[in-house]
Enzyme design. Structure first.
Site, PDB file in Angstrom:
ATOM      1  N   HIS A 188       0.791  -1.210   0.043  1.00  0.00           N
ATOM      2  CA  HIS A 188      -0.008  -0.153  -0.086  1.00  0.00           C
ATOM      3  C   HIS A 188       0.826   1.251   0.152  1.00  0.00           C
ATOM      4  CE1 HIS A 188      -3.646   2.412   0.501  1.00  0.00           C
ATOM      5  NE2 HIS A 188      -3.119   3.005   1.370  1.00  0.00           N
ATOM      6  N   LEU A 223     -10.450  -3.040   3.656  1.00  0.00           N
ATOM      7  CA  LEU A 223      -9.577  -2.279   2.686  1.00  0.00           C
ATOM      8  C   LEU A 223      -8.456  -1.717   3.500  1.00  0.00           C
ATOM      9  CD1 LEU A 223      -8.929  -1.329   0.036  1.00  0.00           C
ATOM     10  CD2 LEU A 223     -10.472   0.455   0.473  1.00  0.00           C
ATOM     11  N   ASP A 224      -7.362  -2.364   2.988  1.00  0.00           N
ATOM     12  CA  ASP A 224      -5.890  -1.835   3.465  1.00  0.00           C
ATOM     13  C   ASP A 224      -5.810  -1.736   5.139  1.00  0.00           C
ATOM     14  OD1 ASP A 224      -5.349  -1.016   1.034  1.00  0.00           O
ATOM     15  OD2 ASP A 224      -6.063   0.689   0.998  1.00  0.00           O
ATOM     16  N   GLU A 225      -6.485  -2.863   5.626  1.00  0.00           N
ATOM     17  CA  GLU A 225      -6.439  -2.977   7.040  1.00  0.00           C
ATOM     18  C   GLU A 225      -5.989  -4.170   7.644  1.00  0.00           C
ATOM     19  OE1 GLU A 225      -9.790  -1.614   9.223  1.00  0.00           O
ATOM     20  OE2 GLU A 225     -10.070   0.391   8.009  1.00  0.00           O
TER      21      GLU A 225
END
Length: 280
Positions: A188, A223-225
């Site tokens: 990311h 999402l992105d976690e």
């Protein structure tokens, strides 16, 4: 590890685990070179990575012996596959893929890139210069389910240990993530949890931040976690515009993803819930 044995253990915590494990290892005539352990005291979880000289006469007997001194439900892995298999997913950006393929070519990746799969053909010619298969699977004029079904079928043929999202700019569905649980690794373009989603460098520039960064993490339905493996930052200042931040960010992204792959291929990462234990 030709004349070495790698042991990975995850169990609930208990008194005397290290002593019991060490005795079992000694009983099998193995000599401990490194032993790294971590105890999650809040959740009472025990993690261990051990490297020994020597090879047990029977891996099954060593595994049985270790399970006998560990709490019920313990997980023991002895000598996981040393050469991991990777499949790389891409869209259009080349910098992370290029870094991976160069490392693959010079055999410094400690893994083999089995294939590259892209939803555009932009990186096909470049990939094939390394004699690696490139599979173009368009997402256009298809439902998300159709697109992901084609990808999953292609990925499954290679039986990869990890699937690297090297700037693969598509949000994956929960069913796809579940199909490849603990195998999907994303890079990311920001220091999570800051600037989640698209255009992080523009977000950072607008906000006037003084550092930018990148994060390699496991992919989950959030999402992105997902659990973070590696993060790195770089100081910036007010004089740098968005293109300059993007250039600096790409260098960080390459370094972070490469480091994460290195840790994973050496079996130095163990996952616990939404966290990771990383034995550097």
């Amino acid at each position: 590890m030709n004349n070495q044995t790698l042991i990975l253990i995850h169990s609930t915590d208990a008194v005397g685990l290290v002593a019991g494990i060490s005795q079992v290892i000694a009983n099998h005539k193995l000599n401990i070179i490194t032993m790294r352990e971590f105890v999650d005291e809040v959740n009472q979880q025990f993690f261990l990575r051990v490297v020994c000289t020597g090879v047990p006469s029977a891996v099954e007997n060593l595994s049985t012996g270790l399970l006998e001194v560990l709490p019920t439900g313990a997980k023991v892995s002895i000598n996981p596959a040393e050469q991991k298999k990777l499949v790389v997913l891409v869209t259009k950006e080349h910098h992370c893929l290029a870094d991976i393929l160069v490392r693959h070519f010079f055999q410094t990746l400690n893994a083999t890139v089995e294939a590259v799969i892209g939803n555009y053909e932009v990186l096909k010619t470049f990939t094939e210069k390394f004699d690696i298969p490139y599979h173009y699977i368009s997402h256009e004029e298809k439902t998300k389910e159709q697109f992901e079904a084609e990808m999953a079928e292609q990925i499954a043929q290679y039986e990869p240990d990890y699937i690297i999202l090297a700037k693969f700019m598509r949000i994956l569905s929960p069913s796809f993530v579940a199909k490849f649980e603990n195998k999907l690794i994303n890079i990311h373009h920001s220091f999570l949890p800051a600037f989640i989603g698209a255009n992080p460098y523009r977000q950072a520039h607008t906000r006037g931040v003084k550092i930018i960064g990148a994060t390699a993490h496991f992919v989950t339905n959030d999402l992105d976690e997902g659990p973070i493996i590696v993060q790195r930052t770089k100081s910036i200042n007010h004089s740098q515009d968005v293109p300059q931040l993007v250039t600096a960010g790409k260098e960080i992204e390459k370094a972070v993803l490469s480091h994460a792959i290195h840790l994973l291929t050496e079996d130095r990462v163990m996952r616990q819930g939404n966290k990771t234990i990383v034995f550097e």
